[in-house]
Design a protein around this motif. Structure first.
Motif, PDB file in Angstrom:
ATOM      1  N   SER A 176       0.815  -1.214   0.000  1.00  0.00           N
ATOM      2  CA  SER A 176       0.000   0.000   0.000  1.00  0.00           C
ATOM      3  C   SER A 176       0.849   1.265   0.000  1.00  0.00           C
ATOM      4  O   SER A 176       0.635   2.161  -0.817  1.00  0.00           O
ATOM      5  CB  SER A 176      -0.923  -0.014   1.231  1.00  0.00           C
ATOM      6  N   VAL A 177       1.819   1.343   0.917  1.00  0.00           N
ATOM      7  CA  VAL A 177       2.605   2.566   1.053  1.00  0.00           C
ATOM      8  C   VAL A 177       3.813   2.557   0.119  1.00  0.00           C
ATOM      9  O   VAL A 177       4.059   3.514  -0.609  1.00  0.00           O
ATOM     10  CB  VAL A 177       3.078   2.756   2.511  1.00  0.00           C
ATOM     11  N   GLY A 178       4.561   1.462   0.131  1.00  0.00           N
ATOM     12  CA  GLY A 178       5.795   1.422  -0.642  1.00  0.00           C
ATOM     13  C   GLY A 178       5.590   1.374  -2.141  1.00  0.00           C
ATOM     14  O   GLY A 178       6.362   1.964  -2.895  1.00  0.00           O
ATOM     15  N   GLU A 179       4.527   0.683  -2.582  1.00  0.00           N
ATOM     16  CA  GLU A 179       4.309   0.514  -4.014  1.00  0.00           C
ATOM     17  C   GLU A 179       3.024   1.177  -4.504  1.00  0.00           C
ATOM     18  O   GLU A 179       2.752   1.187  -5.705  1.00  0.00           O
ATOM     19  CB  GLU A 179       4.311  -0.971  -4.370  1.00  0.00           C
ATOM     20  N   GLY A 180       2.204   1.684  -3.586  1.00  0.00           N
ATOM     21  CA  GLY A 180       0.981   2.373  -3.994  1.00  0.00           C
ATOM     22  C   GLY A 180      -0.057   1.458  -4.596  1.00  0.00           C
ATOM     23  O   GLY A 180      -0.876   1.888  -5.412  1.00  0.00           O
ATOM     24  N   ARG A 181      -0.041   0.190  -4.190  1.00  0.00           N
ATOM     25  CA  ARG A 181      -1.012  -0.783  -4.718  1.00  0.00           C
ATOM     26  C   ARG A 181      -1.829  -1.354  -3.567  1.00  0.00           C
ATOM     27  O   ARG A 181      -1.267  -1.849  -2.593  1.00  0.00           O
ATOM     28  CB  ARG A 181      -0.308  -1.929  -5.460  1.00  0.00           C
ATOM     29  N   GLY A 182      -3.140  -1.303  -3.706  1.00  0.00           N
ATOM     30  CA  GLY A 182      -3.987  -1.863  -2.671  1.00  0.00           C
ATOM     31  C   GLY A 182      -4.088  -0.947  -1.466  1.00  0.00           C
ATOM     32  O   GLY A 182      -3.673   0.209  -1.484  1.00  0.00           O
TER      33      GLY A 182
END
Length: 302
Positions: free
Chosen positions: A157-163
């Motif tokens: 969520s935070v590191g890759e901006g997914r989910g």
């Protein structure tokens, strides 16, 4: 863009080597075969649970060959556990209920295993000590699995901006829906609350990030700090449990598996993974606060 029939996984950074090279490739073949049928991902989850229950029962017996069969049946159960999520993603039908049922299935499979191991150890002379050990292993297993799931989802969520990571305010009302949906909501509510209790600083950071645009520089800083902790998740994950269980049971020492969960895995979680992850989250939030203060000061001067 990845085609819908390609290998469906959460991300190479959070997936284990065995998952990417064994469980996922087999699971996607099953998912592709089931995609044009009327069989739902939830039905595949039920298959996984039923096979897992059979596997757990086979560890009741003090026969190494029967235990070895139980180990391979557990592997088969996990193949279907991989296939259900991939089938849902192929069809674009992934739901919170499905994810909850999947997590509940893992819980049911291992509770069944611990019950059978407790009975086996009781018959071998451990008596009430076996029950205490099995209950302790089951409880700590639940905490360890919750932590691993949270760390990986927070990274995506935070590191890759997914989910995204579900917080208390995201949960649906438990009194709405069918009986199964209400039960799933109740179970998932407890699951989320346990994660939030273990990772309060990370949860605080997640809430802050929901209120602001997250710059790529911050995502890069998050990846730099937290990515080194992801390999520790493998030491608390399901694959290592299967390997330990198979070796310990076939060797005739199933209690060694339970003691490993109670002692070694708890050391990894409570002494290393959890405090380091929380420390990193606190440092990241401090840097984020400083950035916003500097931006606000610069705006005032202008």
């Amino acid at each position: 863009m990845k085609p819908p029939t390609d290998l469906q996984h959460k991300g190479a950074a959070v997936e284990e080597w065995v998952d990417l090279r064994f469980f996922r490739p087999i699971g996607i073949r099953i998912a592709r075969a089931l995609r044009p049928t009327d069989i739902s991902a939830d039905q595949v989850t039920v298959w996984s649970i039923l096979i897992g229950l059979v596997a757990g029962h086979l560890f009741l017996y003090r026969d190494p060959w029967v235990n070895a069969i139980g180990f391979f049946v557990f592997i088969l159960s996990d193949v279907f556990d991989s296939a259900d999520g991939q089938l849902a993603r192929l069809r674009g039908t992934s739901t919170r209920l499905g994810r909850t049922l999947d997590g509940l299935g893992d819980h049911v499979r291992f509770v069944n295993l611990y019950v059978h191991l407790a009975i086996r150890l009781s018959w071998a002379g451990m008596h009430w000590h076996a029950i205490v050990l099995a209950v302790a292993a089951g409880v700590f297993h639940s905490f360890q699995s919750s932590a691993v799931d949270f760390v990986r989802n927070a990274y995506l969520s935070v590191g890759e901006g997914r989910g995204d990571v579900d917080l208390i305010e995201d949960l649906p009302a438990a009194e709405k829906g069918t009986l199964l949906e209400r039960l799933a909501a109740w179970v998932y509510d407890g699951y989320v609350r346990r994660q939030l209790w273990m990772f309060p600083r990370t949860v605080e950071l997640l809430r802050v990030l929901r209120r602001i645009p997250v710059p790529e520089s911050f995502r890069a800083a998050y990846r730099e700090r937290q990515q080194s902790l992801l390999p520790l998740c493998a030491w608390l994950g399901q694959n290592i449990r299967f390997a330990l269980l198979g070796v310990a049971a076939v060797a005739g020492y199933p209690s060694a598996y339970l003691w490993t969960e109670v002692l070694a895995m708890n050391l990894v979680l409570f002494v290393v993974l959890l405090p380091m992850h929380e420390h990193n989250s606190a440092a990241l939030q401090s840097s984020l606060d400083l950035q916003h203060e500097a931006s606000a000061l610069l705006s005032v001067r202008r």
